[in-house]
Scaffold this active site. Structure first.
Site, short mmCIF file in Angstrom:
data_model
loop_
_atom_site.label_atom_id
_atom_site.label_comp_id
_atom_site.label_asym_id
_atom_site.label_seq_id
_atom_site.Cartn_x
_atom_site.Cartn_y
_atom_site.Cartn_z
N GLN A 142 0.84 -1.20 0.00
CA GLN A 142 0.00 0.00 0.00
C GLN A 142 0.88 1.25 0.00
O GLN A 142 0.59 2.22 -0.71
CB GLN A 142 -0.92 0.01 1.22
CG GLN A 142 -2.06 -0.96 1.17
CD GLN A 142 -2.98 -0.81 2.37
OE1 GLN A 142 -2.55 -0.51 3.49
NE2 GLN A 142 -4.26 -1.02 2.16
N TRP A 143 1.93 1.21 0.77
CA TRP A 143 2.85 2.35 0.90
C TRP A 143 3.55 2.64 -0.42
O TRP A 143 3.83 3.79 -0.76
CB TRP A 143 3.87 2.02 1.99
CG TRP A 143 4.47 3.17 2.73
CD1 TRP A 143 4.94 4.34 2.20
CD2 TRP A 143 4.69 3.24 4.14
NE1 TRP A 143 5.45 5.14 3.19
CE2 TRP A 143 5.30 4.49 4.40
CE3 TRP A 143 4.45 2.37 5.20
CZ2 TRP A 143 5.67 4.88 5.68
CZ3 TRP A 143 4.80 2.77 6.47
CH2 TRP A 143 5.41 4.01 6.71
N SER B 131 15.76 -7.68 0.02
CA SER B 131 15.24 -8.66 -0.93
C SER B 131 15.57 -10.07 -0.50
O SER B 131 16.74 -10.40 -0.23
CB SER B 131 15.83 -8.40 -2.32
OG SER B 131 15.47 -9.43 -3.21
N ARG C 57 -3.35 8.33 4.67
CA ARG C 57 -3.26 7.13 5.52
C ARG C 57 -3.56 7.40 6.99
O ARG C 57 -3.63 6.46 7.78
CB ARG C 57 -1.90 6.48 5.35
CG ARG C 57 -1.67 5.97 3.92
CD ARG C 57 -2.78 5.03 3.49
NE ARG C 57 -2.65 4.62 2.09
CZ ARG C 57 -3.42 3.76 1.47
NH1 ARG C 57 -4.42 3.20 2.14
NH2 ARG C 57 -3.25 3.45 0.19
#
Length: 240
Positions: free
Chosen positions: A80-81, A108, A206
């Site tokens: 979402q960010w 990662s 948000r």
């Protein structure tokens, strides 16, 4: 001065104070340069100028100041960010391909096998689907139902983690072994840098009541840490 706020069960937001550029006086003087003027200290007049800039949408002076954060959050929050880096240029031109004032670098699992952590929803934190809406949450679910859901969630995490470890031990490439990990509850870590305006755009959306509660908790942490450096500028741009 606070530099880190813990969020959810294992997450946090950390402000890298050495990489904060500017203070409340910065957007004031970045606006005043139009008239070849400058303020040496912040007072009522400067506060009124910030309020005017924010109220009237004169946002360019807020783009010269920057903040940098490290965030540890479940993947569902991270994705979402991410929208505030790709597909948005502050609040004014949301259809541009990339925001030149924001940056994102994430750990990662293609390269590293750091400790696997998952977001555990406690029994009293499960929410029902809302009535007459396609997204968001309704009322809390009964505790008994929540207890069963939490148990099932933990079992799912444990099974995925076990299969992930077995794949690595069998010689599978890390970039493929990670497919066994349940994705959306998996904690990820990233660095996020943005202009003061970009950070405030994120906060305006948000911190809103209709934002998913998990990312709203992270937004509250960003708000708390940012206001220590830009208390008046944040108030001028964040209207929730």
């Amino acid at each position: 001065m606070e530099t880190k706020v813990n969020v959810l069960d294992k997450g946090y937001v950390k402000l890298e104070t050495n990489n904060v550029m500017g203070d409340d006086l910065s957007p004031v003087n970045d606006a005043k340069v139009s008239f070849d003027r400058e303020s040496d200290e912040f007072g009522d007049k400067e506060g009124r100028l910030l309020d005017f800039l924010g109220r009237e949408g004169h946002t360019s002076p807020f783009r010269h100041s920057f903040l940098k954060f490290e965030i540890h959050a479940p993947l569902m929050v991270a994705r979402q960010w991410w929208k505030y880096v790709i597909g948005s240029d502050h609040a004014e031109q949301p259809l541009r391909n990339q925001d030149p004032h924001e940056a994102w670098n994430e750990s990662s699992r293609r390269y590293v096998t750091e400790s696997v952590e998952f977001y555990i929803v406690e029994a009293d934190e499960w929410r029902s689907a809302p009535e007459n809406r396609k997204q968001g949450s309704g009322e809390p679910l009964p505790l008994e139902q929540g207890e069963k859901l939490t148990e099932e969630l933990i079992r799912n995490y444990e099974e995925g983690h076990r299969r992930y470890q077995e794949a690595i031990e069998a010689g599978v490439a890390v970039e493929q072994a990670r497919l066994f990990l349940p994705a959306y509850g998996l904690y990820v870590r990233w660095r996020w840098a943005g202009s003061l305006q970009g950070v405030c755009h994120f906060l305006n959306q948000r911190l809103a009541g209709d934002a998913q509660s998990e990312i709203r908790e992270y937004a509250e942490a960003v708000h708390t840490l940012s206001k220590q450096h830009f208390p008046n500028a944040i108030d001028a741009l964040v209207r929730n």
